[in-house]
Motif scaffolding. Structure first.
Motif, PDB file in Angstrom:
ATOM      1  N   ALA A 261      -6.978   7.534   2.923  1.00 43.90           N
ATOM      2  CA  ALA A 261      -6.251   6.564   2.099  1.00 43.90           C
ATOM      3  C   ALA A 261      -5.569   5.504   2.963  1.00 43.90           C
ATOM      4  N   SER A 262      -4.984   5.916   4.094  1.00 39.67           N
ATOM      5  CA  SER A 262      -4.314   4.962   4.986  1.00 39.67           C
ATOM      6  C   SER A 262      -5.315   3.984   5.593  1.00 39.67           C
ATOM      7  N   ALA A 263      -6.462   4.501   6.047  1.00 38.17           N
ATOM      8  CA  ALA A 263      -7.485   3.630   6.617  1.00 38.17           C
ATOM      9  C   ALA A 263      -7.955   2.608   5.587  1.00 38.17           C
ATOM     10  N   PHE A 264      -8.104   3.046   4.346  1.00 37.83           N
ATOM     11  CA  PHE A 264      -8.520   2.116   3.293  1.00 37.83           C
ATOM     12  C   PHE A 264      -7.469   1.025   3.083  1.00 37.83           C
ATOM     13  N   LEU A 265      -6.197   1.412   3.042  1.00 42.48           N
ATOM     14  CA  LEU A 265      -5.131   0.419   2.826  1.00 42.48           C
ATOM     15  C   LEU A 265      -5.071  -0.587   3.975  1.00 42.48           C
ATOM     16  N   TYR A 266      -5.231  -0.119   5.201  1.00 41.93           N
ATOM     17  CA  TYR A 266      -5.201  -1.051   6.331  1.00 41.93           C
ATOM     18  C   TYR A 266      -6.419  -1.972   6.344  1.00 41.93           C
ATOM     19  N   SER A 267      -7.521  -1.506   5.780  1.00 47.40           N
ATOM     20  CA  SER A 267      -8.726  -2.338   5.755  1.00 47.40           C
ATOM     21  C   SER A 267      -8.666  -3.419   4.688  1.00 47.40           C
TER      22      SER A 267
END
Length: 500
Positions: free
Chosen positions: A188-194
Motif C-alpha cells: 500500500a505504501s509503495a502504491f501511494l508513493y508511486s
C-alpha cells in the motif's frame, strides 16, 4: 491523569507554540522527579535512575554527533554537491519518492538502524532531491518510512531483538510473524508513493515562472503578449516525463568551477555503503568516513586545517547562489545539539518512569477490565504509543509494555509472540510520527527537515498500525464476555510453540 497532562504539555509547547523540544521534555522530567520525591524516593535514587537512562543512549549520542560532523565535511569537500548532481541525473523525479522508499528499506534491512540508514542512503537522496527541487516533506516521508521498515523488521535490528528477548520469543520467529502485517502495509505504501503527485515548491514555482516569462518574451510582438507563448511555457514545464526539453538535473549554483563535482567523489558515500554491507558497526563506519572526508577535503579541495575544523563543528557556508544553499551549506556538530538535548532529556525521563513505575497503578486498573484477546492487543497498541509519546523515546515504548504486560498475556493464555508483534506494529513504527520524539528529531536533523514536514507523508508508519489492527480484529478468538469463539490466538501457540 498525570501522563495525559505530560502529553498535552508536550504537544502544546512543541506543535502549537513551536518551542524547542528539549524544553518541555526537561520540564516533564522535573515534574516526574517531584512526583517521585513525593512518593518517597530519595533524590539520589531518582538521579541514579535518570543517569541510567542517559547511559543507554551513549551510542545514539555518538552516532548523531558523528553524522553532524560528517554532513559538514561532505559539504566542504564537494561530496554533497556531487551526490546531488549525479543522483538527480540517475533518478527520475516522477519516481523519486518510490525509489527513495525502496532503497531506504533495503539499506535499513541490511544495517538494522533508522539513523544509520538515514545517514548512509537517506542523506544522499535528500541532496539529489534538493537538486531537482523535489518537495522535501514528501521525499523525507518516503525516506523515514523506508528506514523505519528495517528498524522494526530487520534481523539485525536492536529493536527486534529487544522485543523478542523481553517477551521470550526467538528473533527468527518474531521476524516471520512480522511479515504478516508488513506485506500489505509495504504494498500500500509503495502504491501511494508511486501515485502521489509532488506539490509545486517555491523554488520550482520560481523556475516555472522564469521559463514562462522567457517563452512569453520570445513570443511577444511589438510589446503585445503572445498568449500562445505563455501557454507553451506552462505546457513545457507541466508536460509528462517523456516530453522534450527537461530541466538540467542540477541547479547551476552548485557548479563552482573548482573540480568539486568530480564523479570520483561518489566513492565517498559508496565507501560508507560498502562498509555497511560488510557488517561494519555504524559507529566505526561513521568514524572511518569522517577521516576519509577530512583527507578528501585536504587533497581534492586543498582546504586548510582551520576551515576543516570549522566545517566539522559549525557546518559549511554556501559558496553558490541561494538554490545551492540546501546542498552546499549546513551540517556540523552544532546542528545536532538540539537533537542531542532531546535525546538526553528523553532518556533521563525514561529512566525515571521505569524506576518509579509510575505507569503501574493506572495500567492495572485499565487492563483489569479487558478480557477479550482482541481488546488486549488493541490496548497494547495504545499503551505502547502512549508510552512513546510521554517519554519521547522509542526504546521505552518497547521495554515498558513488554515488561508490564507479559504477566497479563500469560494470565489470558496469549503468547509473548502476540505481545511482541503488537508492540512492533505500534510504538516502534509510530515513534517517528511523534514530533518531539528522538525517533522523529534524529532522522529529521540528518535529512535537514522538520518532523512536521515529513509526518503527513510517512505512509508506511501510518499504514502498519492500521494493518495490525485489521489483522487483530479479523482473528477468531475465545471471549465469553464478547460471545466470540475460535482458535485464532490460541492456534498461534500450537504453531509457534508458545503458551498463549
Amino acid at each position: 491523569m498525570i501522563l495525559v497532562g505530560i502529553v498535552f504539555v508536550l504537544f502544546t509547547c512543541i506543535v502549537a507554540l513551536h518551542a524547542a523540544a528539549y524544553l518541555p521534555l526537561f520540564a516533564a522530567l522535573l515534574a516526574c522527579v517531584c512526583l517521585a520525591l513525593q512518593r518517597g524516593f530519595s533524590l539520589r535514587a531518582v538521579a541514579h535512575m535518570a543517569w541510567d537512562g542517559i547511559g543507554k543512549a551513549v551510542v545514539p549520542i555518538e552516532m548523531l554527533s558523528l553524522i553532524g560532523v560528517l554532513m559538514g565535511l561532505w559539504r566542504l569537500n564537494g561530496t554533497a554537491a556531487t551526490v546531488a548532481a549525479y543522483g538527480s541525473a540517475l533518478i527520475s523525479p516522477r519516481h523519486l519518492a518510490l525509489s527513495a522508499f525502496v532503497l531506504c528499506a533495503v539499506v535499513s534491512m541490511a544495517v538494522g538502524t533508522a539513523n544509520g540508514a538515514a545517514s548512509i542512503i537517506g542523506l544522499p537522496l535528500m541532496m539529489a532531491g534538493h537538486a531537482r527541487h523535489f518537495p522535501q516533506g514528501l521525499l523525507a516521508g518516503a525516506i523515514i518510512s523506508g528506514v523505519y521498515l528495517g528498524d522494526r523488521s530487520s534481523l539485525v535490528s536492536s529493536v527486534l531483538h529487544m522485543a523478542s528477548r523481553l517477551t521470550g520469543t526467538s528473533a527468527s520467529t518474531l521476524f516471520r510473524r512480522l511479515l504478516v502485517t508488513l506485506a500489505p502495509a509495504l504494498v500500500a505504501s509503495a502504491f501511494l508513493y508511486s501515485v502521489t503527485t509532488p506539490p509545486v515548491t517555491p523554488d520550482a514555482a520560481f523556475h516555472v515562472a522564469s521559463r514562462v516569462a522567457s517563452r512569453a518574451e520570445k513570443g511577444s510582438i511589438e510589446g503585445e503578449l503572445d498568449l500562445a507563448g505563455v501557454a507553451g511555457g506552462i505546457a513545457e514545464m507541466t508536460a509528462p516525463e517523456s516530453a522534450p526539453a527537461p530541466d538540467p538535473p542540477l541547479v547551476p549554483d552548485l557548479h563552482r568551477g573548482d573540480g568539486s563535482l568530480s564523479p570520483a567523489l561518489l566513492l565517498v558515500p559508496g565507501f560508507m555503503l560498502v562498509m555497511a554491507v560488510f557488517g561494519v558497526h555504524i559507529l566505526a563506519n561513521l568514524a572511518l568516513n569522517v577521516v576519509l572526508a577530512v583527507v578528501v577535503a585536504q587533497v581534492a579541495r586543498h582546504a586548510p586545517p582551520d576551515e576543516i575544523v570549522r566545517a566539522a563543528l559549525f557546518g559549511c557556508r554556501a559558496m553558490g547562489g541561494p538554490s545551492a544553499a540546501p546542498v552546499a551549506a549546513g551540517g556540523g556538530f552544532v546542528s545536532m545539539i538540539g537533537v542531542l538535548l532531546v535525546l538526553i532529556s528523553s532518556t533521563a525521563l525514561s529512566g525515571v518512569l521505569l524506576g518509579t513505575r509510575i505507569f503501574d497503578a493506572a495500567l492495572g486498573r485499565w487492563l483489569s477490565r479487558l478480557a477479550c484477546p482482541r481488546k488486549v492487543l488493541l490496548a497494547t497498541m495504545g499503551f505502547s504509543v502512549a508510552t512513546g509519546m510521554v517519554a519521547a523515546n522509542q526504546a521505552l515504548s518497547v521495554v515498558l509494555p513488554c515488561t508490564l504486560l507479559k504477566r497479563v498475556y500469560q494470565e489470558r493464555r496469549m503468547s509473548g509472540l502476540a505481545l511482541a508483534h503488537a508492540v512492533s506494529d505500534s510504538g516502534v513504527i509510530a515513534a517517528p510520527l511523534v514530533p518531539w520524539s528522538v525517533a522523529a528529531l534524529g532522522p529529521a536533523a540528518i535529512l535537514g527537515v522538520t518532523p512536521g514536514a515529513y509526518i503527513p507523508y510517512a505512509f508506511f508508519c501510518w499504514l502498519l498500525p492500521v494493518a495490525f489492527a485489521v489483522w487483530a480484529l479479523s482473528r477468531p478468538a475465545s471471549c465469553a464476555k464478547c460471545g466470540e469463539s475460535g482458535q485464532g490466538f490460541h492456534g498461534d501457540a500450537a504453531r509457534e510453540g508458545n503458551s498463549v
